[in-house]
Motif scaffolding. Structure first.
Motif, PDB file in Angstrom:
ATOM      1  N   ILE A  66       0.801  -1.108  -0.045  1.00  0.00           N
ATOM      2  CA  ILE A  66       0.011  -0.050   0.145  1.00  0.00           C
ATOM      3  C   ILE A  66       0.978   1.292   0.124  1.00  0.00           C
ATOM      4  CG2 ILE A  66      -1.757   1.341   0.980  1.00  0.00           C
ATOM      5  CD1 ILE A  66      -2.841  -1.317   0.363  1.00  0.00           C
ATOM      6  N   GLN A  67       0.691   2.360  -0.874  1.00  0.00           N
ATOM      7  CA  GLN A  67       1.315   3.382  -0.950  1.00  0.00           C
ATOM      8  C   GLN A  67       0.645   4.519  -0.211  1.00  0.00           C
ATOM      9  OE1 GLN A  67       2.004   4.800  -4.924  1.00  0.00           O
ATOM     10  NE2 GLN A  67       2.721   6.920  -4.148  1.00  0.00           N
ATOM     11  N   TRP A  68       1.000   4.914   0.888  1.00  0.00           N
ATOM     12  CA  TRP A  68       0.449   5.956   1.815  1.00  0.00           C
ATOM     13  C   TRP A  68       0.964   7.516   1.441  1.00  0.00           C
ATOM     14  CZ3 TRP A  68      -3.751   4.321   4.540  1.00  0.00           C
ATOM     15  CH2 TRP A  68      -3.645   2.972   4.806  1.00  0.00           C
ATOM     16  N   THR A  69      -0.224   8.023   1.472  1.00  0.00           N
ATOM     17  CA  THR A  69      -0.103   9.515   1.061  1.00  0.00           C
ATOM     18  C   THR A  69      -0.672  10.538   1.923  1.00  0.00           C
ATOM     19  OG1 THR A  69       0.297   8.874  -1.541  1.00  0.00           O
ATOM     20  CG2 THR A  69      -0.150  11.229  -1.119  1.00  0.00           C
ATOM     21  N   VAL A  70       0.021  11.869   2.367  1.00  0.00           N
ATOM     22  CA  VAL A  70      -0.874  12.574   3.077  1.00  0.00           C
ATOM     23  C   VAL A  70      -0.617  13.894   2.227  1.00  0.00           C
ATOM     24  CG1 VAL A  70      -0.951  13.977   5.101  1.00  0.00           C
ATOM     25  CG2 VAL A  70      -0.300  11.673   5.111  1.00  0.00           C
ATOM     26  N   LYS A  71      -1.813  14.590   1.939  1.00  0.00           N
ATOM     27  CA  LYS A  71      -1.876  15.808   0.987  1.00  0.00           C
ATOM     28  C   LYS A  71      -2.918  16.810   1.417  1.00  0.00           C
ATOM     29  CE  LYS A  71      -0.242  14.293  -3.413  1.00  0.00           C
ATOM     30  NZ  LYS A  71      -0.418  14.037  -4.773  1.00  0.00           N
ATOM     31  N   PRO A  72      -2.697  18.191   1.375  1.00  0.00           N
ATOM     32  CA  PRO A  72      -3.782  19.051   1.502  1.00  0.00           C
ATOM     33  C   PRO A  72      -4.381  19.135   0.183  1.00  0.00           C
ATOM     34  CG  PRO A  72      -1.596  20.249   0.998  1.00  0.00           C
ATOM     35  CD  PRO A  72      -1.304  18.753   1.119  1.00  0.00           C
ATOM     36  N   PHE A  73      -5.452  19.676   0.431  1.00  0.00           N
ATOM     37  CA  PHE A  73      -6.674  19.636  -0.639  1.00  0.00           C
ATOM     38  C   PHE A  73      -5.804  20.233  -1.972  1.00  0.00           C
ATOM     39  CE2 PHE A  73      -9.903  21.474  -3.386  1.00  0.00           C
ATOM     40  CZ  PHE A  73     -11.010  20.232  -3.403  1.00  0.00           C
ATOM     41  N   SER A  74      -5.264  21.378  -1.895  1.00  0.00           N
ATOM     42  CA  SER A  74      -4.674  22.000  -3.109  1.00  0.00           C
ATOM     43  C   SER A  74      -3.780  21.129  -3.732  1.00  0.00           C
ATOM     44  CB  SER A  74      -4.084  23.326  -2.712  1.00  0.00           C
ATOM     45  OG  SER A  74      -2.967  23.024  -1.613  1.00  0.00           O
ATOM     46  N   GLU A  79     -22.116  14.982   0.853  1.00  0.00           N
ATOM     47  CA  GLU A  79     -20.668  14.566   0.965  1.00  0.00           C
ATOM     48  C   GLU A  79     -19.856  15.711   0.675  1.00  0.00           C
ATOM     49  OE1 GLU A  79     -17.276  12.708   1.468  1.00  0.00           O
ATOM     50  OE2 GLU A  79     -19.565  11.829   1.801  1.00  0.00           O
ATOM     51  N   CYS A  80     -20.063  16.501  -0.107  1.00  0.00           N
ATOM     52  CA  CYS A  80     -19.050  17.664  -0.419  1.00  0.00           C
ATOM     53  C   CYS A  80     -19.711  18.882   0.532  1.00  0.00           C
ATOM     54  CB  CYS A  80     -19.385  18.168  -1.822  1.00  0.00           C
ATOM     55  SG  CYS A  80     -18.525  16.978  -2.905  1.00  0.00           S
ATOM     56  N   ASP A  81     -18.776  18.855   1.707  1.00  0.00           N
ATOM     57  CA  ASP A  81     -19.322  19.849   2.580  1.00  0.00           C
ATOM     58  C   ASP A  81     -18.395  20.961   2.982  1.00  0.00           C
ATOM     59  OD1 ASP A  81     -17.208  18.226   3.755  1.00  0.00           O
ATOM     60  OD2 ASP A  81     -18.464  17.429   5.628  1.00  0.00           O
ATOM     61  N   ASN A  82     -17.574  21.251   2.034  1.00  0.00           N
ATOM     62  CA  ASN A  82     -16.369  22.312   2.113  1.00  0.00           C
ATOM     63  C   ASN A  82     -15.397  22.180   3.290  1.00  0.00           C
ATOM     64  OD1 ASN A  82     -17.645  23.906   0.097  1.00  0.00           O
ATOM     65  ND2 ASN A  82     -19.134  24.634   1.370  1.00  0.00           N
ATOM     66  N   ALA A 136      -9.027  20.395   5.004  1.00  0.00           N
ATOM     67  CA  ALA A 136      -8.405  19.330   5.623  1.00  0.00           C
ATOM     68  C   ALA A 136      -6.922  18.923   4.814  1.00  0.00           C
ATOM     69  CB  ALA A 136      -9.468  18.121   5.320  1.00  0.00           C
ATOM     70  N   VAL A 137      -6.562  17.845   5.640  1.00  0.00           N
ATOM     71  CA  VAL A 137      -5.488  17.223   5.140  1.00  0.00           C
ATOM     72  C   VAL A 137      -5.902  15.646   4.646  1.00  0.00           C
ATOM     73  CG1 VAL A 137      -3.134  16.129   5.594  1.00  0.00           C
ATOM     74  CG2 VAL A 137      -3.749  18.378   6.396  1.00  0.00           C
ATOM     75  N   GLU A 150      -8.094  21.922  14.130  1.00  0.00           N
ATOM     76  CA  GLU A 150      -9.356  22.236  15.313  1.00  0.00           C
ATOM     77  C   GLU A 150     -10.109  23.547  14.645  1.00  0.00           C
ATOM     78  OE1 GLU A 150      -5.368  24.744  15.944  1.00  0.00           O
ATOM     79  OE2 GLU A 150      -5.897  22.685  15.489  1.00  0.00           O
ATOM     80  N   GLY A 151     -11.570  23.623  15.046  1.00  0.00           N
ATOM     81  CA  GLY A 151     -12.366  24.709  14.685  1.00  0.00           C
ATOM     82  C   GLY A 151     -12.972  24.226  13.534  1.00  0.00           C
ATOM     83  N   ILE A 152     -12.788  23.263  13.085  1.00  0.00           N
ATOM     84  CA  ILE A 152     -13.713  22.858  11.549  1.00  0.00           C
ATOM     85  C   ILE A 152     -14.842  22.174  12.008  1.00  0.00           C
ATOM     86  CG2 ILE A 152     -13.469  21.877   9.428  1.00  0.00           C
ATOM     87  CD1 ILE A 152     -11.519  24.346   9.735  1.00  0.00           C
ATOM     88  N   SER A 153     -14.660  20.926  12.587  1.00  0.00           N
ATOM     89  CA  SER A 153     -15.782  19.977  13.081  1.00  0.00           C
ATOM     90  C   SER A 153     -15.985  19.929  14.569  1.00  0.00           C
ATOM     91  CB  SER A 153     -15.523  18.536  12.671  1.00  0.00           C
ATOM     92  OG  SER A 153     -15.746  18.337  11.373  1.00  0.00           O
ATOM     93  N   TYR A 154     -14.736  20.283  15.226  1.00  0.00           N
ATOM     94  CA  TYR A 154     -14.693  20.309  16.701  1.00  0.00           C
ATOM     95  C   TYR A 154     -13.898  21.473  16.988  1.00  0.00           C
ATOM     96  CZ  TYR A 154     -16.822  15.836  16.229  1.00  0.00           C
ATOM     97  OH  TYR A 154     -17.636  14.817  15.850  1.00  0.00           O
ATOM     98  N   ALA A 155     -13.777  21.818  18.398  1.00  0.00           N
ATOM     99  CA  ALA A 155     -12.663  22.811  18.943  1.00  0.00           C
ATOM    100  C   ALA A 155     -11.297  21.990  18.855  1.00  0.00           C
ATOM    101  CB  ALA A 155     -13.224  23.188  20.242  1.00  0.00           C
ATOM    102  N   ASP A 156     -11.293  20.762  18.829  1.00  0.00           N
ATOM    103  CA  ASP A 156     -10.190  19.733  18.944  1.00  0.00           C
ATOM    104  C   ASP A 156      -9.854  19.402  17.395  1.00  0.00           C
ATOM    105  OD1 ASP A 156      -9.970  19.415  21.551  1.00  0.00           O
ATOM    106  OD2 ASP A 156     -11.466  18.237  21.476  1.00  0.00           O
TER     107      ASP A 156
END
Length: 148
Positions: free
Chosen positions: A3-11, A39-42, A47-48, A67-73
């Motif tokens: 499995i090739q794992w990747t972490v990326k910001p939306f951009s 599903e497309c909730d902005n 997100a990452v 933090e501050g998007i879905s929860y304070a955490d």
């Protein structure tokens, strides 16, 4: 299985990566679980995106929210593994990687999730503790959990 794992910001997601991520999330959360929701909730924009690929296909995914998007955490959401790959322990590996990402970026901050009730033990084994009563989200029992 590699499995090739990747972490990326939306951009930084390619059009194909974004398409496959949304396809996987829709296939599981909307079709398999029979839930109709936006599903497309902005939140994806802020997100990452952590995803695992096998043979050019996204097979595991989690959305990492500051933090501050879905929860304070900080939070981890939209945790999903393709149905054909669930027998390989990718859910646990995915969550370990998501937790490790936040531990490296913000080591002192708590991580909050909204987990499906039937996965409570899975999340507890990863160090999360239940912090809410059971509630319905899209007619599926959920609990809020925190990892400190």
């Amino acid at each position: 299985m590699e499995i090739q794992w990747t972490v990326k910001p939306f951009s930084e997601l390619s059009a194909l990566q974004l398409y496959q991520i949304l396809q996987l999330r829709i296939d599981i959360f909307m079709l398999e679980q029979n839930c109709l929701y936006p599903e497309c909730d902005n939140k994806d924009l802020k997100a990452v995106h952590l995803f695992g690929m096998h043979e050019e296909q996204v097979v595991a995914y989690a959305r990492l929210l500051p933090e501050g998007i879905s929860y304070a955490d900080l939070s981890i959401g939209r945790v999903v593994v393709h149905a054909d790959y669930r027998k390989y322990g990718l859910g646990k590996e995915l969550m370990h990687r998501a937790i490790a990402y936040w531990a490296s970026e913000a080591p002192t901050q708590a991580i909050r999730i909204s987990g499906q009730l039937y996965l409570q033990r899975f999340y507890e084994d990863l160090g999360f503790e239940k912090v809410s009563d059971v509630y319905l989200e899209d007619d599926i029992p959920h609990i809020e959990m925190v990892k400190r």
